[in-house]
Design an enzyme around this catalytic site. Structure first.
Site, PDB file in Angstrom:
ATOM      1  CD  GLN A  54      -2.921  -0.966   0.525  1.00  0.00           C
ATOM      2  OE1 GLN A  54      -3.249  -0.122  -0.214  1.00  0.00           O
ATOM      3  NE2 GLN A  54      -4.207  -2.240   0.703  1.00  0.00           N
ATOM      4  CB  SER A  55       0.664   4.685  -1.429  1.00  0.00           C
ATOM      5  OG  SER A  55       0.981   4.308  -2.532  1.00  0.00           O
ATOM      6  CB  THR A  56       0.490   6.728   2.081  1.00  0.00           C
ATOM      7  OG1 THR A  56      -0.997   6.869   2.226  1.00  0.00           O
ATOM      8  CG2 THR A  56       0.834   7.839   0.893  1.00  0.00           C
TER       9      THR A  56
ATOM     10  NE  ARG B  20       9.698   0.387   3.410  1.00  0.00           N
ATOM     11  CZ  ARG B  20      10.497   0.658   3.777  1.00  0.00           C
ATOM     12  NH1 ARG B  20      11.993   0.994   2.974  1.00  0.00           N
ATOM     13  NH2 ARG B  20      11.261  -0.375   5.024  1.00  0.00           N
TER      14      ARG B  20
END
Ligand code: ZN
Length: 633
Positions: A21-23, A63
């Site tokens: 997942q991104s954030t 990240r």
């Protein structure tokens, strides 16, 4: 679902499930998606991998996915695949593995070489199969394009909404959102009236700093919205500061305008701290979205625009007109307060006021006049410093200076020579110690060890001296070249002419001043009526001198005409003290807002030639002046 592409050679190797997942925000918010990713493990088992051969890589949680450089999980995956240990890579949507096309193609390439399959929830692809490879490539391209359009869509969407005045952002204090989303005046009367009062004060004084002073003197706080996490958006009352007042005066919302895009983020100046582009404020005419009469206002639009102009004039930041004004504030940026040590700022007055600029201790800027440490008119200070500079740079004193400099140079050169000799000696001793060491029979260990110790000592000493020598050489760097000497002599002869030339701007003078002067410390309090200057020259010398403050009225404020007329009418009939008391009773104040005293009355009477009682018959103080009404004799 089993696929013909999966062979036992694949199943003998590992199956990697790549979770990302991104954030950190997404990690928390999108639990569902994370769970789906973990379900891929069951899918791998369903495809024929033994549970022991399925591994989840989720190091990249939290990240951002724009590039794989900082993602160790992705790098680990790539290296495992490259070593041929992996039979299958599973992920939620094939292309989500890498949000960056080069990452993605690299993985397809490596999977192709090592015969690794790529799979998601619905299908398994073999990068060795030309069709699958094409499909995977397209998926990657679409993914990147999607990311791009997503961003653009968000951006465009914001602007579209903003152009219609519908984009929502936190409202400034003094406004609340109505049930239909429109802007309404804050129902809190106290908040509204305080804002009105701020605009009223600025109407009166046209100087933000004075607005702050008045608010502080009257003990009036400014409403503000809590921005901390705790109690976000709740009303707070805080003591007025310059930044808060300026923010209110600069905010077009109070003039009923809906404005978006006041800041331009396309500049080339970057913050040294964060590396981000520094935004700069666009002028009113350049605002991309500016809807007038969007909501109820606290002041007219016309007045708002005029206020911006006034603020710009008063504020000497950003190369406003204040900086260019002639003959003013030479010490800008190099003046220091002699009382508190803070920097001293320059306050320019409106052109119509015809007043010289002032030096104001920065504390005054921060907290308004209630916190002012000291302030003084710039003109006499500037004149004294300029005179000191011209004096210091006169041919005579320069001759002396150059002679002194020569002496220093000689001393330095001598010092350098001594050090060089010392260094040579040390090097020689080190070489000698080395030769002694080399000459000894290695079998004779005791002697050997002792000689080695000595040799080391000598080497250390030589290294130490070398450092000292390098330092000394650097110190001697500032000696003047013949060209520089000639330039200085030339300048010293011409400086007064250059300084006074009409073509020389204030900027030029400031530059000249900074060449010779490091800083100037100002103390206008310790000696009444006088200002003590301490000039710190670049040479390290400090000189000090005292200048007189300008007499009241000469360059500064004037006592009101009514008060002067009243003084004239009373002059000669009563004593100075009585006149002062009379005027104070009648509510008059001096130019500085203070009660009249014996001295102030005396000063005005003498200045206007209306001294009471003692006037000698025959003398005619009124003859030279028609400005002031004179008392009949
Ligand atoms: Zn100060």
């Amino acid at each position: 679902m089993s696929s013909a592409k999966i062979q036992s050679t694949h199943q003998e190797r590992m199956a990697y499930v790549y979770v990302r997942q991104s954030t950190p925000h997404q990690v928390i918010e999108h639990r569902e998606s994370t769970e789906r990713q973990y379900h891929l493990r069951e899918r791998a088992i369903g495809l024929g991998w033994s549970p022991g051969r399925v591994e989840i890589i989720d190091e990249d949680q939290g990240r951002s996915g724009s590039t794989a450089v900082h993602r160790t999980g992705f790098q680990r995956l790539v290296s495992e695949v490259g070593m041929g240990k992996v039979g299958l890579v599973l992920m939620l949507e094939a292309s989500r593995l890498a949000r960056n096309n080069s990452d993605w193609y690299r993985l397809i390439e490596i999977c192709g070489l090592s015969g690794t399959l790529i799979g998601d929830e619905t299908a398994v692809y073999s990068p060795r199969d030309p069709n699958d490879r094409l499909l995977l490539g397209v998926k990657g391209t679409i993914s990147e394009a999607e990311l791009f359009t997503l961003r653009t869509r968000l951006y465009e969407g914001r602007w579209n909404k903003a152009r219609k005045g519908l984009l929502q952002f936190p409202l400034p204090i003094g406004y609340v959102r109505g049930s239909d989303g429109s802007w309404e005046l804050d129902p809190n009367t106290q908040v509204r009236e305080r804002l009105h009062y701020v605009f009223e004060l600025f109407r009166l004084h046209a100087v933000a700093r004075i607005v702050v002073r008045d608010l502080r003197q009257q003990g009036l706080d400014l409403p503000t919205l809590e921005i901390g996490r705790e109690g976000y958006g709740s009303l707070l009352w805080k003591a007025a500061t310059l930044s808060a007042v300026v923010r209110i005066l600069h905010n077009p919302a109070y003039a009923g305008a809906y404005v978006f895009g006041r800041w331009d983020y396309s500049g080339s100046r970057h913050s040294s701290k964060t590396g981000k582009v520094l935004p700069h404020l666009l002028s009113v005419a350049q605002w991309p979205v500016n809807l007038l009469n969007h909501h109820a206002s606290y002041l007219e639009w016309g007045e708002f625009v005029k206020n911006q102009e006034r603020l710009r004039q008063n504020w000497n930041h950003e190369g406003g007109r204040g900086v260019e004004r002639e003959g003013n504030a030479l010490l800008q940026g190099i003046a220091v307060c002699g009382l508190c040590g803070q920097k001293i700022g320059v306050q320019h007055h409106a052109l119509t006021e015809r007043r010289s600029s002032s030096y104001v201790c920065q504390r005054g800027y921060q907290y308004g006049d209630s916190g002012v440490c000291q302030s003084m008119t710039a003109r006499p200070v500037d004149a004294a410093v300029a005179a000191a500079l011209l004096e210091a740079a006169s041919p005579m004193s320069l001759q002396v200076a150059i002679r002194v400099m020569d002496q220093i140079e000689q001393d330095l050169a001598e010092k350098q020579r001594q050090q060089q000799m010392q260094l040579e000696q040390a090097r020689y001793e080190a070489r000698l110690a080395q030769r002694q060491y080399d000459a000894v029979d290695p079998a004779n260990r005791l002697v050997c060890a002792e000689l080695e110790r000595r040799w080391n000592e000598k080497l250390e000493r030589a290294a130490e001296l070398e450092k000292t020598y390098a330092r000394a050489e650097q110190e001697a760097q500032w000696q003047l070249s013949p060209e520089e000497r000639a330039a200085i002599t030339h300048l010293s002869r011409d400086l007064p002419a250059i300084w006074n030339a009409e073509t020389t701007t204030t900027q030029d003078r400031k530059r000249l001043l900074r060449m010779a002067i490091e800083s100037v410390q100002l103390d206008g309090v310790s000696f009444p009526g006088q200002i003590e200057l301490q000039i710190r020259w670049r040479s390290g010398v400090i000189t000090s001198q005292i200048v007189n403050r300008p007499v009241q009225g000469e360059w500064s404020l004037k006592t009101s005409a009514e008060a002067v007329a009243r003084i004239h009418s009373l002059a000669g009939k009563s004593s100075y003290t009585d006149i002062a008391e009379q005027l104070n009773r009648e509510g008059f104040r001096t130019a500085f807002g203070r009660p009249f005293t014996h001295q102030t009355i005396c000063y005005i009477c003498r200045r206007d030639g209306v001294a009471p009682g003692r006037r000698r018959p025959g003398s005619s103080p009124t003859a030279d002046s028609s400005k002031h009404k004179k008392v009949k004799l």
